[in-house]
Design a protein around this motif. Structure first.
Motif, PDB file in Angstrom:
ATOM      1  N   PHE A  38       0.834  -1.199   0.000  1.00  0.00           N
ATOM      2  CA  PHE A  38       0.000   0.000   0.000  1.00  0.00           C
ATOM      3  C   PHE A  38       0.870   1.252   0.000  1.00  0.00           C
ATOM      4  N   THR A  41       2.614   1.788  -3.412  1.00  0.00           N
ATOM      5  CA  THR A  41       1.755   2.155  -4.539  1.00  0.00           C
ATOM      6  C   THR A  41       1.048   3.497  -4.317  1.00  0.00           C
ATOM      7  N   ARG A  42       0.812   3.882  -3.057  1.00  0.00           N
ATOM      8  CA  ARG A  42       0.054   5.102  -2.769  1.00  0.00           C
ATOM      9  C   ARG A  42       0.909   6.243  -2.225  1.00  0.00           C
ATOM     10  N   LEU A  62       3.006   9.215   3.190  1.00  0.00           N
ATOM     11  CA  LEU A  62       1.714   8.799   2.644  1.00  0.00           C
ATOM     12  C   LEU A  62       0.774   9.996   2.626  1.00  0.00           C
ATOM     13  N   TYR A  64      -2.534  12.197   2.500  1.00  0.00           N
ATOM     14  CA  TYR A  64      -3.962  12.093   2.781  1.00  0.00           C
ATOM     15  C   TYR A  64      -4.660  13.292   2.139  1.00  0.00           C
ATOM     16  N   PRO A 168      -9.553   6.422   1.044  1.00  0.00           N
ATOM     17  CA  PRO A 168      -8.813   5.415   0.272  1.00  0.00           C
ATOM     18  C   PRO A 168      -8.080   4.407   1.151  1.00  0.00           C
ATOM     19  N   GLU A 172      -9.146   0.372   1.440  1.00  0.00           N
ATOM     20  CA  GLU A 172      -8.187  -0.665   1.071  1.00  0.00           C
ATOM     21  C   GLU A 172      -7.991  -1.657   2.210  1.00  0.00           C
TER      22      GLU A 172
END
Length: 277
Positions: A38, A41-42, A62, A64, A168, A172
Motif C-alpha cells: 500500500f 503504490t500510494r 503517505l 492524505y 482510500p 483498502e
C-alpha cells in the motif's frame, strides 16, 4: 564502512515490498506485505541501498486529504544505525511534503521523538500500544451484538477524529480478505491482520464503557494475540484495558510538522496504527 555523505537516497517501488518487509521484520514491527504494498503504490517511499544493492533503510510519506500526509516506516537495519540515515530519509519526506504544501504527521517512539523534535515536529496527543495474548479457544461465530459497519459511516467517524478524510486507506484495509469492519451500538472498529498479531483500530465510541464493550466483544470472537494503539488521553478506557488483561508494550508520541490544517471534533479511543495514524 561507506561514508553516509556519499550514499544515495532512491525512491522505492512495489518491487521492493519484500525488502521493506525484511526491514520491519528485523525491527519486530507488525506490518505485513500488504501494508508495504500500500505504501509503495500510494505513497512516496525512499530508501538507501548498500554496495550490494540490499535495502538498508527506508522512510515513507503517505499523502492524505486536505493538505495532510503521514510519515512512517522509518527503518534502518542494525549495522547501519546511528549514522544519520533516518534523519536524511525523513528530510527527503519533508522535502516532498514542503513541495506539495503538506502538513506532515508521525507517531514517534520515545527515541524517535528526540530526533524529530529538533527537526521542527511538535507533539500532539500520546498513544499507548497494548497487547492481549488471547489464548481462548476458537468460537463458532461472532456474538449477535457485533454487526458489520458500513464503510461510509466508518470513514465519516474517522474524518471527525483526524480532521481530514482517509477514505482510500480505510477502503483498502477493510477490503482485505481477513479484515472486519464492526459495529456494536454507537461503537465501531476495524480489525485487520498484522505480521505478528491482529490489530484493533481505529476504534470510535460515545463513551469509555461502550469502547471497552466493543473491545471485549472483539476479543471474544478473535483467536490469537491482538494489538491496540489506545489514545492515552482516554484515561478510563486505558485503565479498563489494563484491568481486562491488556499489557502496555510501548508509548508513541504523535507529532506534527507544519500548521494544523483542520481541527478534529472527536477523540478516538484507538488509532489505525503508527504506520497509518
Amino acid at each position: 564502512m561507506a561514508d553516509t555523505e556519499q550514499i544515495a537516497i532512491v525512491q522505492l517501488s512495489v518491487e521492493d515490498a519484500l525488502a521493506g518487509l525484511a526491514l520491519s521484520t528485523e525491527a519486530h514491527w507488525n506490518q505485513n506485505e500488504a501494508d508495504w504494498r500500500f505504501f509503495l503504490t500510494r505513497g512516496n517511499v525512499f530508501g538507501v541501498r548498500d554496495k550490494d544493492c540490499h535495502l538498508i533503510a527506508s522512510a515513507a510519506l503517505l499523502p492524505y486529504s486536505s493538505g495532510n500526509a503521514w510519515i512512517s516506516m522509518v527503518l534502518v537495519t542494525t549495522n547501519w544505525r546511528r549514522r544519520g540515515l533516518a534523519t536524511k530519509l525523513v528530510d527527503a519526506c519533508l522535502a516532498v511534503a514542503a513541495k506539495q504544501g503538506l502538513t506532515a504527521w508521525l507517531d514517534a517512539t520515545p527515541a524517535g521523538a528526540t530526533v524529530y523534535g529538533p527537526l521542527g515536529f511538535k507533539p500532539t496527543l500520546q498513544l499507548r500500544r497494548l497487547r492481549f495474548e488471547n489464548t481462548m479457544p476458537p468460537k463458532a461465530k461472532a456474538r449477535p451484538s457485533l454487526l458489520p459497519c458500513g464503510i461510509e459511516k466508518f470513514t465519516e467517524r474517522d474524518r471527525l477524529t483526524m480532521g481530514f478524510d482517509r477514505g482510500p486507506l480505510l477502503r483498502e484495509i477493510s477490503g482485505r480478505s481477513s479484515a472486519r469492519l464492526l459495529s456494536n451500538g454507537d461503537a465501531a472498529a476495524l480489525v485487520r491482520d498484522g505480521r505478528k498479531a491482529r490489530h484493533l483500530g481505529p476504534l470510535f465510541a460515545e463513551s469509555p464503557e461502550h469502547a471497552l464493550a466493543m473491545v471485549n466483544e472483539v476479543v471474544w470472537c478473535e483467536t490469537g494475540p491482538l494489538l491496540i494503539d489506545a489514545v492515552y488521553e482516554q484515561v478510563e478506557f486505558l485503565k479498563g484495558l489494563i484491568g481486562s488483561g491488556w499489557t502496555i508494550e510501548r508509548p508513541f508520541q504523535r507529532m506534527r510538522f507544519g500548521p494544523t490544517t483542520a481541527p478534529a471534533t472527536e477523540l478516538p479511543f484507538a488509532v489505525a496504527g503508527p504506520e497509518y495514524g
